[in-house]
Design a protein around this motif. Structure first.
Motif, PDB file in Angstrom:
ATOM      1  N   LYS A  97      28.073   5.721   3.960  1.00  0.00           N
ATOM      2  CA  LYS A  97      27.920   7.099   3.597  1.00  0.00           C
ATOM      3  C   LYS A  97      26.557   7.337   3.084  1.00  0.00           C
ATOM      4  N   LEU A  98      25.879   6.412   2.155  1.00  0.00           N
ATOM      5  CA  LEU A  98      24.774   6.413   1.713  1.00  0.00           C
ATOM      6  C   LEU A  98      23.747   6.943   3.087  1.00  0.00           C
ATOM      7  N   ARG A  99      23.783   6.081   4.044  1.00  0.00           N
ATOM      8  CA  ARG A  99      22.835   5.950   5.102  1.00  0.00           C
ATOM      9  C   ARG A  99      23.097   7.544   5.682  1.00  0.00           C
ATOM     10  N   TYR A 100      24.314   7.845   6.121  1.00  0.00           N
ATOM     11  CA  TYR A 100      24.833   9.147   6.559  1.00  0.00           C
ATOM     12  C   TYR A 100      24.054  10.504   5.658  1.00  0.00           C
ATOM     13  N   ASP A 101      24.323  10.345   4.380  1.00  0.00           N
ATOM     14  CA  ASP A 101      24.046  11.120   3.590  1.00  0.00           C
ATOM     15  C   ASP A 101      22.345  11.434   3.551  1.00  0.00           C
ATOM     16  N   GLY A 102      21.841  10.212   3.483  1.00  0.00           N
ATOM     17  CA  GLY A 102      20.308  10.278   3.446  1.00  0.00           C
ATOM     18  C   GLY A 102      19.562  10.643   4.843  1.00  0.00           C
ATOM     19  N   LEU A 103      20.247  10.316   5.833  1.00  0.00           N
ATOM     20  CA  LEU A 103      19.508  11.011   7.199  1.00  0.00           C
ATOM     21  C   LEU A 103      19.740  12.302   7.290  1.00  0.00           C
TER      22      LEU A 103
ATOM     23  N   PRO B  60      36.864   8.595   8.163  1.00  0.00           N
ATOM     24  CA  PRO B  60      36.538   9.465   7.050  1.00  0.00           C
ATOM     25  C   PRO B  60      35.366  10.038   6.661  1.00  0.00           C
ATOM     26  N   ILE B  61      34.195   9.276   7.307  1.00  0.00           N
ATOM     27  CA  ILE B  61      32.818   9.879   7.181  1.00  0.00           C
ATOM     28  C   ILE B  61      32.363  10.655   8.404  1.00  0.00           C
TER      29      ILE B  61
ATOM     30  N   ALA C 281      16.927   5.766   6.673  1.00  0.00           N
ATOM     31  CA  ALA C 281      18.053   6.271   6.520  1.00  0.00           C
ATOM     32  C   ALA C 281      18.526   6.498   5.121  1.00  0.00           C
ATOM     33  N   ILE C 282      17.943   5.791   4.155  1.00  0.00           N
ATOM     34  CA  ILE C 282      18.446   6.117   2.650  1.00  0.00           C
ATOM     35  C   ILE C 282      17.158   6.363   1.600  1.00  0.00           C
ATOM     36  N   GLY C 283      15.886   6.564   2.279  1.00  0.00           N
ATOM     37  CA  GLY C 283      14.853   6.867   1.437  1.00  0.00           C
ATOM     38  C   GLY C 283      14.979   7.960   0.589  1.00  0.00           C
ATOM     39  N   SER C 284      15.216   9.249   1.348  1.00  0.00           N
ATOM     40  CA  SER C 284      15.282  10.207   0.873  1.00  0.00           C
ATOM     41  C   SER C 284      16.221  10.462  -0.239  1.00  0.00           C
ATOM     42  N   ILE C 285      17.516   9.997  -0.095  1.00  0.00           N
ATOM     43  CA  ILE C 285      18.342  10.139  -1.146  1.00  0.00           C
ATOM     44  C   ILE C 285      17.996   9.160  -2.241  1.00  0.00           C
TER      45      ILE C 285
END
Length: 376
Positions: free
Chosen positions: A84-90, A133-134, A359-363
């Motif tokens: 989910k962290l990678r999903y949200d980050g992208l 669920p993601i 994937a996660i740098g933004s978040i």
């Protein structure tokens, strides 16, 4: 230094060390929340020094076997939280920069198997159920017909799995766009500026920069450290372990059939088509002792394996030449979660991205800024 330099270039409300993905997103979040603040990013290299402009440009969540390996060490809730962290980050990356600004293509992520994997349909179903669920859809499917359509050695590869949600970006274009956005927001961006040390004082933090003029001291009220593996020099006892990843790219190849982003060996090896060239990288698990380093360089033994893979599996019967090779430095820890935490009342670190910076740098940058803005 001149009066003007002292007045305009040496005092800030927020300073960010590191001009890669995390550092830029930290600064953008800070200026969003404090539009009148004076903010500066300090990058030690002419270009981002770690992996932000040296990665393969994969917008990915993790291959089936990689996530299965994670389940051996993490419970299912933690695995889902990681994805989910990678999903949200992208999504945050794509919402901050338009797809055209990063050349995003959702052309699928694929995992290759040399030998037939055991109970593969059962394993696909289990992972799809975990991730439903993601994504609200099934993520993985088996598409063996693509082995031949991509021009791979069909007699040496048994299985190909697809993740339809994965894609690719142009890493250089992404960082160019991020730096352009940072400057347009009025954030100062200094490159080739190595912060050698920092010292906390009562009401500020002093950053020490060695320059042609000698030692220059820059003051900031608050500081974000976003230098990933290179943060080890300031936090030698921290759970920050450098890992080098190498990349090779061929000269252009006529009629190259490869379409998508491909992984094998639990995600340690990867390749893609970029501008009708094959970019291939990874393999650090083959020599972890030498690759757990923050020194740039090429491991000749790993390079040979990657070239053999090109010859035997990826480009059988297709002549190719390697045009360029490089390496990037990542950071890993005891687990795959990034390290975002308060170092002191005025300093926050946002580091240790585990090879998933795109994937996660933004978040991670957003979270770093949020903690820095908290009133204690």
């Amino acid at each position: 230094m001149s009066y003007w330099e002292d007045k305009w270039f040496k005092n800030y409300d927020f300073a960010v060390i590191g001009g890669g993905i995390v550092g830029c997103f930290t600064a953008l979040k800070l200026i969003q929340e404090r539009p009148n603040a004076r903010i500066a990013i300090f990058e030690r290299g002419l270009f981002p020094s770690g992996a932000s402009t040296k990665n393969a440009g994969f917008a990915c969540y993790g291959s089936l076997t990689e996530l299965e390996s994670d389940r051996k060490h993490l419970n299912d809730d933690d695995v889902k939280a990681l994805v989910k962290l990678r999903y949200d980050g992208l999504h945050l990356l794509r919402n901050t920069l338009e797809d055209k600004e990063i050349s995003y293509q959702e052309n699928g992520g694929f995992e290759l198997f040399m030998k037939p994997p055991d109970e593969i349909e059962t394993r696909i179903n289990k992972m799809n159920a975990l991730l439903y669920p993601i994504f609200k859809e099934n993520v993985f499917s088996q598409e063996n017909k693509r082995i031949e359509s991509n021009g791979f050695a069909k007699n040496k590869l048994s299985t190909l799995l697809k993740n339809k949600f994965e894609g690719s970006i142009d890493t250089g274009k992404m960082m160019w766009s991020l730096h352009e956005k940072v400057r347009k927001k009025g954030i100062a961006l200094f490159t080739s500026t190595n912060i050698e040390n920092f010292k906390e004082q009562r009401n500020s933090i002093v950053l020490e920069v060695q320059s042609e003029l000698g030692l220059i001291e820059i003051k900031t009220k608050k500081l974000a450290i976003c230098t990933n593996a290179f943060s080890k020099k300031w936090f030698p006892k921290g759970d920050i372990n450098p890992g080098r990843g190498m990349v090779l790219i061929t000269k252009p190849i006529s009629n190259l059939k490869i379409n998508g982003c491909f992984h094998y060996h639990q995600g340690y090896h990867y390749f893609r088509n970029i501008d009708n060239r094959v970019l291939i990288g990874g393999g650090r698990q083959l020599d972890m002792e030498k690759e757990n380093t923050s020194v740039f360089g090429i491991n000749d033994n790993i390079k040979k394996v990657l070239i053999d893979d090109l010859k035997n599996y990826i480009l059988p019967n297709t002549p190719f030449e390697i045009e360029k090779e490089w390496s990037g430095i990542m950071a890993f820890g005891a687990n795959k979660l990034p390290l975002v935490k308060r170092y002191s009342s005025r300093i926050v670190v946002g580091i240790r991205l585990g090879g998933m910076g795109v994937a996660i740098g933004s978040i991670v940058g957003n979270k770093t800024a949020e903690i820095l803005l908290e009133e204690l």
